[in-house]
Motif scaffolding. Structure first.
Motif, PDB file in Angstrom:
ATOM      1  N   LYS A  97       0.874  -1.171   0.000  1.00 45.25           N
ATOM      2  CA  LYS A  97       0.000   0.000   0.000  1.00 45.25           C
ATOM      3  C   LYS A  97       0.911   1.221   0.000  1.00 45.25           C
ATOM      4  CE  LYS A  97      -3.922  -2.103   2.419  1.00 45.25           C
ATOM      5  NZ  LYS A  97      -4.851  -2.004   3.561  1.00 45.25           N
ATOM      6  N   GLN A  98       1.269   1.688  -1.174  1.00 48.60           N
ATOM      7  CA  GLN A  98       2.303   2.705  -1.287  1.00 48.60           C
ATOM      8  C   GLN A  98       1.813   3.891  -2.107  1.00 48.60           C
ATOM      9  OE1 GLN A  98       5.479   0.416  -3.021  1.00 48.60           O
ATOM     10  NE2 GLN A  98       4.035  -0.684  -4.290  1.00 48.60           N
ATOM     11  N   SER A  99       2.463   5.020  -1.913  1.00 52.93           N
ATOM     12  CA  SER A  99       2.186   6.234  -2.677  1.00 52.93           C
ATOM     13  C   SER A  99       3.484   6.710  -3.296  1.00 52.93           C
ATOM     14  CB  SER A  99       1.608   7.318  -1.769  1.00 52.93           C
ATOM     15  OG  SER A  99       0.413   6.893  -1.154  1.00 52.93           O
ATOM     16  N   VAL A 100       3.427   7.074  -4.566  1.00 48.19           N
ATOM     17  CA  VAL A 100       4.637   7.453  -5.302  1.00 48.19           C
ATOM     18  C   VAL A 100       4.350   8.679  -6.144  1.00 48.19           C
ATOM     19  CG1 VAL A 100       6.394   6.680  -6.930  1.00 48.19           C
ATOM     20  CG2 VAL A 100       5.316   5.023  -5.405  1.00 48.19           C
ATOM     21  N   SER A 101       5.316   9.602  -6.224  1.00 45.96           N
ATOM     22  CA  SER A 101       5.205  10.769  -7.091  1.00 45.96           C
ATOM     23  C   SER A 101       6.490  10.943  -7.880  1.00 45.96           C
ATOM     24  CB  SER A 101       4.934  12.040  -6.274  1.00 45.96           C
ATOM     25  OG  SER A 101       3.655  12.005  -5.692  1.00 45.96           O
ATOM     26  N   TRP A 102       6.348  11.267  -9.151  1.00 48.40           N
ATOM     27  CA  TRP A 102       7.497  11.607  -9.974  1.00 48.40           C
ATOM     28  C   TRP A 102       8.042  12.975  -9.557  1.00 48.40           C
ATOM     29  CZ3 TRP A 102       9.637   8.478 -13.667  1.00 48.40           C
ATOM     30  CH2 TRP A 102       8.866   7.462 -14.235  1.00 48.40           C
ATOM     31  N   VAL A 103       9.356  13.098  -9.401  1.00 46.52           N
ATOM     32  CA  VAL A 103      10.010  14.400  -9.269  1.00 46.52           C
ATOM     33  C   VAL A 103      10.579  14.799 -10.633  1.00 46.52           C
ATOM     34  CG1 VAL A 103      11.835  15.720  -8.139  1.00 46.52           C
ATOM     35  CG2 VAL A 103      10.545  14.000  -6.846  1.00 46.52           C
ATOM     36  N   ASP A 104      11.315  13.887 -11.230  1.00 47.75           N
ATOM     37  CA  ASP A 104      11.797  14.066 -12.596  1.00 47.75           C
ATOM     38  C   ASP A 104      11.999  12.683 -13.199  1.00 47.75           C
ATOM     39  OD1 ASP A 104      14.394  13.093 -11.780  1.00 47.75           O
ATOM     40  OD2 ASP A 104      14.891  15.110 -11.096  1.00 47.75           O
ATOM     41  N   ARG A 105      12.561  12.639 -14.382  1.00 48.96           N
ATOM     42  CA  ARG A 105      12.700  11.379 -15.104  1.00 48.96           C
ATOM     43  C   ARG A 105      13.449  10.318 -14.302  1.00 48.96           C
ATOM     44  NH1 ARG A 105      12.761   9.934 -20.589  1.00 48.96           N
ATOM     45  NH2 ARG A 105      14.123   8.162 -21.077  1.00 48.96           N
ATOM     46  N   ASP A 106      14.357  10.732 -13.475  1.00 47.57           N
ATOM     47  CA  ASP A 106      15.216   9.782 -12.777  1.00 47.57           C
ATOM     48  C   ASP A 106      15.005   9.758 -11.269  1.00 47.57           C
ATOM     49  OD1 ASP A 106      16.578   8.983 -15.165  1.00 47.57           O
ATOM     50  OD2 ASP A 106      17.673  10.877 -15.103  1.00 47.57           O
ATOM     51  N   THR A 107      13.933  10.409 -10.790  1.00 49.02           N
ATOM     52  CA  THR A 107      13.738  10.525  -9.343  1.00 49.02           C
ATOM     53  C   THR A 107      12.271  10.336  -8.961  1.00 49.02           C
ATOM     54  OG1 THR A 107      15.487  12.202  -9.356  1.00 49.02           O
ATOM     55  CG2 THR A 107      14.233  11.942  -7.325  1.00 49.02           C
ATOM     56  N   LEU A 108      12.050   9.505  -7.953  1.00 49.81           N
ATOM     57  CA  LEU A 108      10.722   9.324  -7.377  1.00 49.81           C
ATOM     58  C   LEU A 108      10.752   9.659  -5.897  1.00 49.81           C
ATOM     59  CD1 LEU A 108       9.738   5.778  -8.760  1.00 49.81           C
ATOM     60  CD2 LEU A 108       9.211   8.000  -9.789  1.00 49.81           C
ATOM     61  N   LEU A 109       9.630  10.146  -5.393  1.00 54.69           N
ATOM     62  CA  LEU A 109       9.399  10.182  -3.949  1.00 54.69           C
ATOM     63  C   LEU A 109       8.473   9.021  -3.630  1.00 54.69           C
ATOM     64  CD1 LEU A 109       8.849  13.969  -3.129  1.00 54.69           C
ATOM     65  CD2 LEU A 109      10.867  12.573  -2.655  1.00 54.69           C
ATOM     66  N   VAL A 110       8.911   8.164  -2.710  1.00 55.39           N
ATOM     67  CA  VAL A 110       8.188   6.926  -2.445  1.00 55.39           C
ATOM     68  C   VAL A 110       7.846   6.823  -0.962  1.00 55.39           C
ATOM     69  CG1 VAL A 110       8.251   4.410  -2.560  1.00 55.39           C
ATOM     70  CG2 VAL A 110       9.410   5.764  -4.324  1.00 55.39           C
ATOM     71  N   ALA A 111       6.564   6.690  -0.681  1.00 55.06           N
ATOM     72  CA  ALA A 111       6.119   6.304   0.661  1.00 55.06           C
ATOM     73  C   ALA A 111       5.762   4.829   0.567  1.00 55.06           C
ATOM     74  CB  ALA A 111       4.917   7.123   1.089  1.00 55.06           C
ATOM     75  N   GLY A 112       6.604   3.973   1.136  1.00 56.06           N
ATOM     76  CA  GLY A 112       6.409   2.543   0.969  1.00 56.06           C
ATOM     77  C   GLY A 112       6.795   1.749   2.199  1.00 56.06           C
ATOM     78  N   ASP A 113       6.750   0.440   2.041  1.00 52.68           N
ATOM     79  CA  ASP A 113       7.127  -0.469   3.109  1.00 52.68           C
ATOM     80  C   ASP A 113       8.638  -0.693   3.030  1.00 52.68           C
ATOM     81  OD1 ASP A 113       7.564  -2.515   4.887  1.00 52.68           O
ATOM     82  OD2 ASP A 113       5.983  -3.824   4.104  1.00 52.68           O
ATOM     83  N   TRP A 114       9.364  -0.099   3.984  1.00 47.84           N
ATOM     84  CA  TRP A 114      10.825  -0.172   3.999  1.00 47.84           C
ATOM     85  C   TRP A 114      11.324  -1.202   5.008  1.00 47.84           C
ATOM     86  CZ3 TRP A 114      12.302   2.292  -0.151  1.00 47.84           C
ATOM     87  CH2 TRP A 114      11.579   3.399  -0.602  1.00 47.84           C
ATOM     88  N   GLY A 115      10.416  -2.062   5.438  1.00 48.41           N
ATOM     89  CA  GLY A 115      10.813  -3.068   6.403  1.00 48.41           C
ATOM     90  C   GLY A 115      10.208  -2.809   7.767  1.00 48.41           C
ATOM     91  N   GLU A 116      10.645  -3.560   8.741  1.00 51.50           N
ATOM     92  CA  GLU A 116      10.080  -3.501  10.087  1.00 51.50           C
ATOM     93  C   GLU A 116      10.122  -2.070  10.639  1.00 51.50           C
ATOM     94  OE1 GLU A 116      10.676  -5.624  14.484  1.00 51.50           O
ATOM     95  OE2 GLU A 116      11.919  -6.211  12.763  1.00 51.50           O
ATOM     96  N   GLY A 117       8.982  -1.648  11.194  1.00 53.08           N
ATOM     97  CA  GLY A 117       8.917  -0.332  11.824  1.00 53.08           C
ATOM     98  C   GLY A 117       8.654   0.817  10.874  1.00 53.08           C
ATOM     99  N   SER A 118       8.293   0.534   9.605  1.00 51.94           N
ATOM    100  CA  SER A 118       8.070   1.627   8.654  1.00 51.94           C
ATOM    101  C   SER A 118       6.601   1.800   8.282  1.00 51.94           C
ATOM    102  CB  SER A 118       8.892   1.399   7.377  1.00 51.94           C
ATOM    103  OG  SER A 118       8.436   0.259   6.674  1.00 51.94           O
ATOM    104  N   LEU A 119       5.710   0.988   8.870  1.00 50.81           N
ATOM    105  CA  LEU A 119       4.288   1.091   8.585  1.00 50.81           C
ATOM    106  C   LEU A 119       3.523   1.549   9.828  1.00 50.81           C
ATOM    107  CD1 LEU A 119       3.632  -2.136   6.474  1.00 50.81           C
ATOM    108  CD2 LEU A 119       4.186   0.168   5.662  1.00 50.81           C
ATOM    109  N   THR A 120       2.457   2.285   9.598  1.00 54.72           N
ATOM    110  CA  THR A 120       1.632   2.748  10.710  1.00 54.72           C
ATOM    111  C   THR A 120       0.771   1.615  11.240  1.00 54.72           C
ATOM    112  OG1 THR A 120      -0.243   3.372   9.304  1.00 54.72           O
ATOM    113  CG2 THR A 120       1.504   5.014   9.606  1.00 54.72           C
ATOM    114  N   GLU A 121       0.069   1.889  12.313  1.00 54.87           N
ATOM    115  CA  GLU A 121      -0.829   0.892  12.893  1.00 54.87           C
ATOM    116  C   GLU A 121      -1.916   0.496  11.901  1.00 54.87           C
ATOM    117  OE1 GLU A 121      -2.265   2.644  16.471  1.00 54.87           O
ATOM    118  OE2 GLU A 121      -0.279   2.779  17.404  1.00 54.87           O
ATOM    119  N   ALA A 122      -2.217   1.396  10.952  1.00 51.00           N
ATOM    120  CA  ALA A 122      -3.227   1.102   9.938  1.00 51.00           C
ATOM    121  C   ALA A 122      -2.663   0.338   8.753  1.00 51.00           C
ATOM    122  CB  ALA A 122      -3.852   2.416   9.451  1.00 51.00           C
ATOM    123  N   GLY A 123      -1.343   0.103   8.747  1.00 48.65           N
ATOM    124  CA  GLY A 123      -0.735  -0.668   7.678  1.00 48.65           C
ATOM    125  C   GLY A 123      -0.277   0.140   6.484  1.00 48.65           C
TER     126      GLY A 123
END
Length: 713
Positions: free
Chosen positions: A196-222
């Motif tokens: 369950k991730q959100s991603v935005s393009w910054v430019d051709r070679d760059t993204l801003l990513v809100a994602g699952d980065w492993g243990e401790g990176s998700l909220t209580e809502a997942g």
């Protein structure tokens, strides 16, 4: 600027935090353990558990055995499928730089095709389409049950896209980079695993990513609360962290503010500390800057060098002019970029007493607003010139529901869907420069509406508030309480129920001489933020009271009777139906409960439930638990009270509202010796159907059930 992805992300999140309540969390571990022990059906919460799935399949077999054996089922299924797969239904399009694009499903394209055409070709009855991506072919090639959930393309060229593919319809999805000119996935392109991730393009070679980065990176809502910057060719493990929220947030969503030429004016994060409460943090050369906007505010886009912000609460910035809840305000972009904390806002739109901002879109130079005025839709063009906004109405058909379906970044052009309950939806093309308004397409007629009429009534709720509702009934109806009637409602999350062509409902239900009702309950957004906030948290019972009042009004007017009245709703609406049949079971003889919330004492532990605390409250706090426990349908199913043999529908793949809500409701009814029907679609996600065939099956099951309960003598 395209803000639909941001809006959709924010719409799907919820939470409520309050430091003042933290000392109240005194519910003992013993009491929590006792509450768990008292529930004999916790094993049904294991989504893919062997026992739970075996139980669900056995229940499906029983329900299908009864409902599909009814001769009406096959008729309803074929009618619904014919309507859903009609070749001449409207192919809704986007107005992009590469033409008009559409995602289409029919009997030949079960999973669908992404395709494009030209405006000239689209005007014809049979446009010539060029396929960009065939999802059915992709699913076969990769042996996956792919469900296409959209694409985010990099402006201004919009050639490189991030394709969102879900396995079976879940909210969690894979993201893969796709070249839509070459019509293939980019070799060694951006790829994000399922989440369950959100991603935005910054430019051709760059993204801003809100994602699952492993243990401790998700909220209580997942959902993710850590945002990282990801460069092309970079392993996910090497992405640079740029923002970290808190585990008790709902989620973080990347923000990239672009104009219609593709220029980036700001980047940052929307930190969702609650479903209705956000903080906007900008990435500035001198560090992170938290904007001084109120928490119930949303940045919605850029147009004509103005930044627009929607307010869901009253706000007086720094003792300046006061803006009322439901208003739209704007900033001069240059001034805002120079100092976002001191820039001065000006009013764009202020709602009247019975008005609400329904939707907004941007063309190259113009802002288009759709406004509800006493639940009647109107569309306006807003233009900023010489320091002021001016509004011009767009002369679309009156007494309809109006919504923008497409808007162009390259010209001042837009498309509108115009709909009502009995009139097929039409699609209109508007060119602001030439003032040309053209009807392009019309939905094929799905049922004979000549024998029905729409009436508007109001019911009086428990506290004296008038609750409007729309009634679709036969013209020759005799008010003797004999009309089989289905009452539909939602009443939550500031979502509005507006008139729309009833299509399959008309064919499967109205044509049989029946009635259909849509109730505009508090908790919704039909009259703006206040209408929602009147039925939130401690006052959520207000929504249930409003629904019951409409049911009582239908009976009082002798439109129908308890023998002939059924209720229907999904998700929050499923909870609504659950409260109706547990609080006032004597009013109803049928209940269709779709992908419901039901066990509200455990909802924060199931699926994305913790994200909806802002709507309902937190059962871990004793005071809040008390008001939730007072209506939670699962706990209100008790011995000795007859319920209207509900039909409960859910989906194994629903990772938003956990299928255990519906499972446990059915299991408890069985334990109480109460009749019920239960069907769990193994695929389908929160829609309970992954394709048009499954949707037709669901509709046929629902209306076979409703006919058996309400129409049979």
């Amino acid at each position: 600027m395209n803000t639909s992805a941001l809006s959709a992300a924010l719409l799907s999140i919820a939470c409520f935090t309050s430091a003042a309540l933290s000392q109240e969390r005194s519910l003992s571990e013993e009491r929590k353990a006792a509450a768990v022990t008292e529930d004999p059906f916790l094993w049904l919460e294991e989504i893919e558990g062997q026992g739970a799935l075996a139980w669900a399949r056995a229940e499906n077999e029983k329900t299908l055995g009864v409902l599909q054996a009814d001769p009406r089922y096959r008729v309803f299924y074929e009618q619904a499928l014919s309507i859903l797969q009609a070749k001449d239904r409207i192919p809704y399009v986007s107005l992009g730089r590469h033409g008009l694009e559409n995602f289409w499903k029919d009997e030949d394209h079960v999973r669908g095709i992404w395709r494009r055409t030209t405006l000239e070709s689209y005007r014809r009855q049979d446009p010539r389409w060029e396929t960009i991506l065939d999802v059915d072919a992709l699913a076969v090639a990769e042996n996956k049950n792919w469900i296409f959930q959209g694409a985010s393309c990099l402006p201004p060229e919009e050639r490189l896209c991030l394709i969102c593919l879900s396995d079976g319809g879940k909210d969690a999805a894979f993201l893969r980079e796709f070249d839509r000119e070459a019509k293939r996935f980019v070799a060694d392109g951006f790829y994000l695993p399922e989440g369950k991730q959100s991603v935005s393009w910054v430019d051709r070679d760059t993204l801003l990513v809100a994602g699952d980065w492993g243990e401790g990176s998700l909220t209580e809502a997942g959902y993710p609360f850590v945002v990282k910057e990801l460069k092309r060719g970079q392993p996910l493990s090497e992405a640079r962290e740029v923002f970290r929220g808190e585990p008790n947030d709902v989620r973080a969503v990347p923000l990239v503010l672009r104009d219609n030429e593709g220029h980036v004016h700001a980047t940052g994060v929307i930190r969702a500390i609650g479903f209705f409460e956000h903080e906007c943090v900008l990435f500035r050369p001198d560090g992170l800057v938290k904007l001084n906007l109120p928490k119930k505010a949303e940045i919605v886009g850029l147009v004509n060098h103005r930044l627009l912000v929607k307010l869901d609460e009253e706000w007086t910035p720094s003792g300046d002019v006061n803006f009322s809840a439901g208003s739209l305000i704007s900033y001069d972009l240059t001034e805002w970029k120079q100092d976002p904390l001191r820039a001065k806002a000006s009013l764009v739109f202020k709602p009247g007493p019975r008005q609400a901002l329904s939707g907004l879109s941007f063309t190259k130079n113009l802002l288009i607003l759709t406004i509800l005025d006493n639940i009647q839709s109107k569309a306006f063009v807003y233009k900023y010139n010489q320091g002021a906004w001016s509004a011009t109405p767009i002369p679309l058909p009156e007494h309809t529901s109006v919504g923008v379906t497409a808007a162009s970044d390259e010209a001042d052009q837009a498309m509108f869907a115009v709909s009502s309950y009995l009139t097929p939806t039409s699609l209109w093309y508007f060119d602001a420069e030439t003032q040309k308004l053209e009807e392009l397409k019309t939905t094929p007629t799905a049922f004979d509406a000549s024998k029905h009429v729409v009436e508007q009534f109001e019911a009086t709720s428990r506290d004296g508030t008038s609750i409007p509702y729309s009634l679709v009934l036969p013209k020759n109806a005799r008010f003797d309480g004999a009309i089989p009637t289905l009452l539909y409602g939602y009443g939550g999350f500031q979502a509005s129920l507006l008139p729309s062509y009833l299509g399959p409902v008309g064919r499967l239900w109205l044509e049989q001489g029946n009635a259909y009702v849509v109730a505009n309950l508090r908790g919704g957004g039909e009259f703006g933020p206040q209408w929602h906030q009147a039925a939130q948290g401690a006052t959520k019972q207000t929504t249930w009271d409003d629904f019951i009042a409409v049911a009582e009004d239908l009976i009082r007017r002798k439109i129908t009777s308890p023998r002939r009245l059924g209720v229907i709703g999904g998700s929050q609406g499923g909870l609504l139906v659950g409260t109706a049949i547990t609080q006032r079971p004597e009013l109803f003889n049928a209940a269709i409960i779709q992908v419901p919330l039901f066990d509200m004492l455990r909802y924060t532990k199931l699926g994305a439930g913790a994200s909806w605390i802002g709507e309902y409250g937190d059962p871990d706090f004793p005071e809040q638990r008390a008001w939730i426990e007072a209506y939670s349908p699962y706990q209100k199913l008790v011995l000795g009270k007859p319920y209207p043999a509900p039909l409960i529908l859910t989906s194994t793949k629903d990772d938003r509202v956990h299928p255990a809500h519906g499972r446990k409701a059915a299991a408890k009814l069985a334990a109480l010796g109460q009749p019920y029907f239960y069907y769990e679609n193994i695929d389908g996600g929160h829609s309970a159907a992954a394709n048009l065939i499954e949707t037709a099956r669901r509709l046929a099951l629902e209306y076979t059930y409703a006919s058996r309960r309400l129409c049979s003598e």
